[in-house]
Scaffold this motif. Structure first.
Motif, PDB file in Angstrom:
ATOM      1  N   ARG A  64       0.840  -1.191   0.000  1.00 27.65           N
ATOM      2  CA  ARG A  64       0.000   0.000   0.000  1.00 27.65           C
ATOM      3  C   ARG A  64       0.880   1.247   0.000  1.00 27.65           C
ATOM      4  NH1 ARG A  64      -5.313  -1.048   2.277  1.00 27.65           N
ATOM      5  NH2 ARG A  64      -5.272   0.983   3.306  1.00 27.65           N
ATOM      6  N   ILE A  65       0.445   2.244  -0.726  1.00 28.48           N
ATOM      7  CA  ILE A  65       1.232   3.480  -0.789  1.00 28.48           C
ATOM      8  C   ILE A  65       1.377   4.100   0.592  1.00 28.48           C
ATOM      9  CG2 ILE A  65      -0.787   4.929  -1.343  1.00 28.48           C
ATOM     10  CD1 ILE A  65       1.124   6.588  -3.141  1.00 28.48           C
ATOM     11  N   THR A  66       0.389   3.892   1.459  1.00 27.94           N
ATOM     12  CA  THR A  66       0.449   4.449   2.804  1.00 27.94           C
ATOM     13  C   THR A  66       1.486   3.757   3.685  1.00 27.94           C
ATOM     14  OG1 THR A  66      -1.436   3.017   3.304  1.00 27.94           O
ATOM     15  CG2 THR A  66      -1.916   5.333   2.843  1.00 27.94           C
ATOM     16  N   ASP A  67       2.066   2.656   3.197  1.00 22.75           N
ATOM     17  CA  ASP A  67       3.127   1.948   3.926  1.00 22.75           C
ATOM     18  C   ASP A  67       4.488   2.153   3.264  1.00 22.75           C
ATOM     19  OD1 ASP A  67       1.273   0.887   5.732  1.00 22.75           O
ATOM     20  OD2 ASP A  67       0.859  -0.827   4.415  1.00 22.75           O
ATOM     21  N   MET A  68       4.540   2.978   2.236  1.00 24.44           N
ATOM     22  CA  MET A  68       5.778   3.176   1.481  1.00 24.44           C
ATOM     23  C   MET A  68       6.256   4.614   1.610  1.00 24.44           C
ATOM     24  SD  MET A  68       4.698   1.132  -2.012  1.00 24.44           S
ATOM     25  CE  MET A  68       6.343   1.233  -2.760  1.00 24.44           C
ATOM     26  N   LEU A  69       7.567   4.776   1.726  1.00 24.27           N
ATOM     27  CA  LEU A  69       8.157   6.108   1.695  1.00 24.27           C
ATOM     28  C   LEU A  69       8.177   6.609   0.260  1.00 24.27           C
ATOM     29  CD1 LEU A  69      11.195   5.552   4.093  1.00 24.27           C
ATOM     30  CD2 LEU A  69       8.984   6.598   4.645  1.00 24.27           C
ATOM     31  N   ALA A  70       8.265   7.916   0.103  1.00 25.41           N
ATOM     32  CA  ALA A  70       8.258   8.509  -1.237  1.00 25.41           C
ATOM     33  C   ALA A  70       9.368   7.941  -2.111  1.00 25.41           C
ATOM     34  CB  ALA A  70       8.377  10.027  -1.131  1.00 25.41           C
ATOM     35  N   GLU A  71      10.529   7.755  -1.534  1.00 29.13           N
ATOM     36  CA  GLU A  71      11.651   7.259  -2.334  1.00 29.13           C
ATOM     37  C   GLU A  71      11.391   5.842  -2.844  1.00 29.13           C
ATOM     38  OE1 GLU A  71      14.527   5.700   1.320  1.00 29.13           O
ATOM     39  OE2 GLU A  71      14.866   7.670   0.428  1.00 29.13           O
ATOM     40  N   GLU A  72      10.617   5.067  -2.101  1.00 30.25           N
ATOM     41  CA  GLU A  72      10.256   3.720  -2.548  1.00 30.25           C
ATOM     42  C   GLU A  72       9.227   3.781  -3.672  1.00 30.25           C
ATOM     43  OE1 GLU A  72      10.442   0.774   1.169  1.00 30.25           O
ATOM     44  OE2 GLU A  72       9.167   2.514   1.567  1.00 30.25           O
ATOM     45  N   VAL A  73       8.266   4.673  -3.543  1.00 29.38           N
ATOM     46  CA  VAL A  73       7.243   4.838  -4.589  1.00 29.38           C
ATOM     47  C   VAL A  73       7.905   5.243  -5.903  1.00 29.38           C
ATOM     48  CG1 VAL A  73       5.188   6.108  -5.285  1.00 29.38           C
ATOM     49  CG2 VAL A  73       5.477   5.439  -2.885  1.00 29.38           C
ATOM     50  N   LEU A  74       8.876   6.107  -5.828  1.00 30.83           N
ATOM     51  CA  LEU A  74       9.537   6.607  -7.038  1.00 30.83           C
ATOM     52  C   LEU A  74      10.355   5.533  -7.750  1.00 30.83           C
ATOM     53  CD1 LEU A  74      10.676  10.101  -5.715  1.00 30.83           C
ATOM     54  CD2 LEU A  74       8.954   9.661  -7.477  1.00 30.83           C
ATOM     55  N   GLN A  75      10.662   4.437  -7.077  1.00 31.07           N
ATOM     56  CA  GLN A  75      11.426   3.350  -7.697  1.00 31.07           C
ATOM     57  C   GLN A  75      10.539   2.378  -8.476  1.00 31.07           C
ATOM     58  OE1 GLN A  75      14.823   3.300  -7.753  1.00 31.07           O
ATOM     59  NE2 GLN A  75      14.534   5.288  -6.740  1.00 31.07           N
ATOM     60  N   LEU A  76       9.237   2.481  -8.318  1.00 33.67           N
ATOM     61  CA  LEU A  76       8.328   1.544  -8.970  1.00 33.67           C
ATOM     62  C   LEU A  76       8.313   1.725 -10.485  1.00 33.67           C
ATOM     63  CD1 LEU A  76       5.283   1.802  -6.550  1.00 33.67           C
ATOM     64  CD2 LEU A  76       6.823  -0.162  -6.783  1.00 33.67           C
ATOM     65  N   LYS A  77       8.146   0.623 -11.188  1.00 36.27           N
ATOM     66  CA  LYS A  77       8.008   0.638 -12.644  1.00 36.27           C
ATOM     67  C   LYS A  77       6.578   0.239 -12.989  1.00 36.27           C
ATOM     68  CE  LYS A  77      12.873  -0.502 -13.464  1.00 36.27           C
ATOM     69  NZ  LYS A  77      13.829  -1.435 -14.114  1.00 36.27           N
ATOM     70  N   LEU A  78       5.883   1.126 -13.688  1.00 33.17           N
ATOM     71  CA  LEU A  78       4.473   0.922 -13.995  1.00 33.17           C
ATOM     72  C   LEU A  78       4.266   0.473 -15.430  1.00 33.17           C
ATOM     73  CD1 LEU A  78       2.998   4.188 -12.414  1.00 33.17           C
ATOM     74  CD2 LEU A  78       3.531   2.023 -11.280  1.00 33.17           C
ATOM     75  N   GLY A  79       3.228  -0.321 -15.637  1.00 27.42           N
ATOM     76  CA  GLY A  79       2.861  -0.742 -16.983  1.00 27.42           C
ATOM     77  C   GLY A  79       2.553  -2.219 -17.026  1.00 27.42           C
ATOM     78  N   ARG A  80       2.186  -2.690 -18.188  1.00 28.17           N
ATOM     79  CA  ARG A  80       1.939  -4.120 -18.356  1.00 28.17           C
ATOM     80  C   ARG A  80       3.226  -4.887 -18.107  1.00 28.17           C
ATOM     81  NH1 ARG A  80      -1.813  -4.143 -23.877  1.00 28.17           N
ATOM     82  NH2 ARG A  80      -3.529  -2.889 -23.013  1.00 28.17           N
ATOM     83  N   VAL A  81       3.068  -6.144 -17.729  1.00 28.20           N
ATOM     84  CA  VAL A  81       4.204  -6.935 -17.254  1.00 28.20           C
ATOM     85  C   VAL A  81       5.397  -6.868 -18.205  1.00 28.20           C
ATOM     86  CG1 VAL A  81       4.986  -9.241 -16.625  1.00 28.20           C
ATOM     87  CG2 VAL A  81       2.694  -8.484 -15.974  1.00 28.20           C
ATOM     88  N   PHE A  82       5.189  -7.112 -19.483  1.00 29.40           N
ATOM     89  CA  PHE A  82       6.305  -7.125 -20.437  1.00 29.40           C
ATOM     90  C   PHE A  82       6.914  -5.731 -20.581  1.00 29.40           C
ATOM     91  CE2 PHE A  82       7.834  -6.384 -24.769  1.00 29.40           C
ATOM     92  CZ  PHE A  82       8.858  -7.310 -24.828  1.00 29.40           C
ATOM     93  N   TYR A  83       6.049  -4.709 -20.696  1.00 26.83           N
ATOM     94  CA  TYR A  83       6.530  -3.367 -20.965  1.00 26.83           C
ATOM     95  C   TYR A  83       7.264  -2.739 -19.782  1.00 26.83           C
ATOM     96  CZ  TYR A  83       3.929  -3.457 -25.318  1.00 26.83           C
ATOM     97  OH  TYR A  83       3.486  -3.781 -26.573  1.00 26.83           O
ATOM     98  N   ARG A  84       6.991  -3.258 -18.576  1.00 24.88           N
ATOM     99  CA  ARG A  84       7.678  -2.708 -17.407  1.00 24.88           C
ATOM    100  C   ARG A  84       9.189  -2.828 -17.519  1.00 24.88           C
ATOM    101  NH1 ARG A  84       4.364  -6.020 -13.123  1.00 24.88           N
ATOM    102  NH2 ARG A  84       2.299  -5.255 -13.660  1.00 24.88           N
ATOM    103  N   LYS A  85       9.653  -3.832 -18.246  1.00 29.18           N
ATOM    104  CA  LYS A  85      11.092  -4.061 -18.345  1.00 29.18           C
ATOM    105  C   LYS A  85      11.790  -3.009 -19.191  1.00 29.18           C
ATOM    106  CE  LYS A  85      10.721  -9.102 -17.879  1.00 29.18           C
ATOM    107  NZ  LYS A  85      11.023 -10.415 -18.515  1.00 29.18           N
ATOM    108  N   PHE A  86      11.088  -2.478 -20.187  1.00 29.97           N
ATOM    109  CA  PHE A  86      11.751  -1.608 -21.146  1.00 29.97           C
ATOM    110  C   PHE A  86      11.077  -0.242 -21.326  1.00 29.97           C
ATOM    111  CE2 PHE A  86      12.115  -6.083 -22.530  1.00 29.97           C
ATOM    112  CZ  PHE A  86      13.485  -6.259 -22.368  1.00 29.97           C
ATOM    113  N   PHE A  87       9.747  -0.187 -21.225  1.00 28.85           N
ATOM    114  CA  PHE A  87       9.021   1.042 -21.566  1.00 28.85           C
ATOM    115  C   PHE A  87       8.138   1.515 -20.407  1.00 28.85           C
ATOM    116  CE2 PHE A  87       9.388  -1.623 -25.430  1.00 28.85           C
ATOM    117  CZ  PHE A  87      10.267  -0.811 -26.151  1.00 28.85           C
ATOM    118  N   TYR A  88       8.617   1.324 -19.211  1.00 30.23           N
ATOM    119  CA  TYR A  88       7.804   1.605 -18.035  1.00 30.23           C
ATOM    120  C   TYR A  88       7.603   3.115 -17.812  1.00 30.23           C
ATOM    121  CZ  TYR A  88      12.469   2.349 -16.070  1.00 30.23           C
ATOM    122  OH  TYR A  88      13.752   2.789 -15.856  1.00 30.23           O
TER     123      TYR A  88
END
Length: 241
Positions: A64-88
């Motif tokens: 949950r975002i409420t359990d994550m620090l901002a610096e952790e949120v900023l490390q996330l890669k968003l998108g469909r599973v395959f695209y997260r690797k390259f085009f997140y």
């Protein structure tokens, strides 16, 4: 012919990740009048532009975002599973978004999500940061969030996101609210008529762009919130696609 404001829901997100900078840039390119975005708070109180309380749907992460620090949120890669690797995409902070949108003169619908409950100082912080936008309103399913904005006494525009089982006697008695937001399934219903009779204009979301009433809407409607801004603009004959 209708020329009501068209808000891109979470940006123009059909071909991009919702609430991402790519989605917002695409919405601007399409010529929308406004952008609808969602805000959640991280554990250290940083407002991020994201809808869900967790990141499972967008990043495969159940935290949950409420359990994550901002610096952790900023490390996330968003998108469909395959695209997260390259085009997140990455999660955008509200500060980043405001910096991007401020020079554009575009309207904003800022939805404050459940992580803002009881966080009055953070609600006020967001409202103050958004004050550089000339046309902005704040919406929420959480009535107490809107009440906090009202207590600021700065004239910030608010909209309650209504449901069938909302306490309508109470809601319609609160005259500080400026508008009601409804799912389109409530269009042309007794509830819509009741809300208008009480003096509240409405914006409708989940608009697909093929609704016949877009071209000749009821006088109570002041905007469309849509995942299909191109189609709605075309219905209003404001855009050739």
């Amino acid at each position: 012919m209708s020329n009501l404001p068209v808000y891109a829901h979470r940006g123009a997100a059909l071909k991009t990740v919702e609430n991402s900078m790519k989605a917002f840039k695409r919405a601007v390119k399409l010529g929308v009048d406004g952008i609808e975005l969602d805000l959640q708070l991280s554990a250290d109180g940083v407002p991020f532009v994201t809808h869900d309380i967790d990141f499972f749907r967008l990043a495969g992460n159940k935290r949950r975002i409420t359990d994550m620090l901002a610096e952790e949120v900023l490390q996330l890669k968003l998108g469909r599973v395959f695209y997260r690797k390259f085009f997140y995409s990455r999660v955008v902070t509200f500060d980043e978004f405001i910096q991007f949108v401020a020079p554009l003169g575009i309207k904003l619908n800022v939805e404050l999500k459940e992580s803002f409950l009881g966080k009055n100082e953070k609600i006020q912080e967001v409202v103050e940061k958004a004050s550089i936008i000339s046309d902005v309103h704040f919406s929420s399913f959480e009535f107490s969030v809107l009440q906090t904005i009202h207590t600021m006494k700065i004239g910030a525009q608010t909209a309650f996101i209504g449901k069938k089982n909302s306490d309508w006697d109470y809601v319609l008695s609160i005259k500080e609210i400026d508008a009601i937001h409804f799912n389109k399934k409530f269009y042309d219903t007794d509830l819509m008529k009741r809300v208008w009779d009480a003096g509240f204009p409405m914006r409708f979301y989940n608009i697909k762009g093929n609704e016949k009433y877009i071209q000749n809407p009821h006088e109570s409607v002041i905007g469309w919130i849509t995942d299909y801004p191109e189609k709605v603009l075309q219905q209003q004959m404001r855009k050739r696609l």
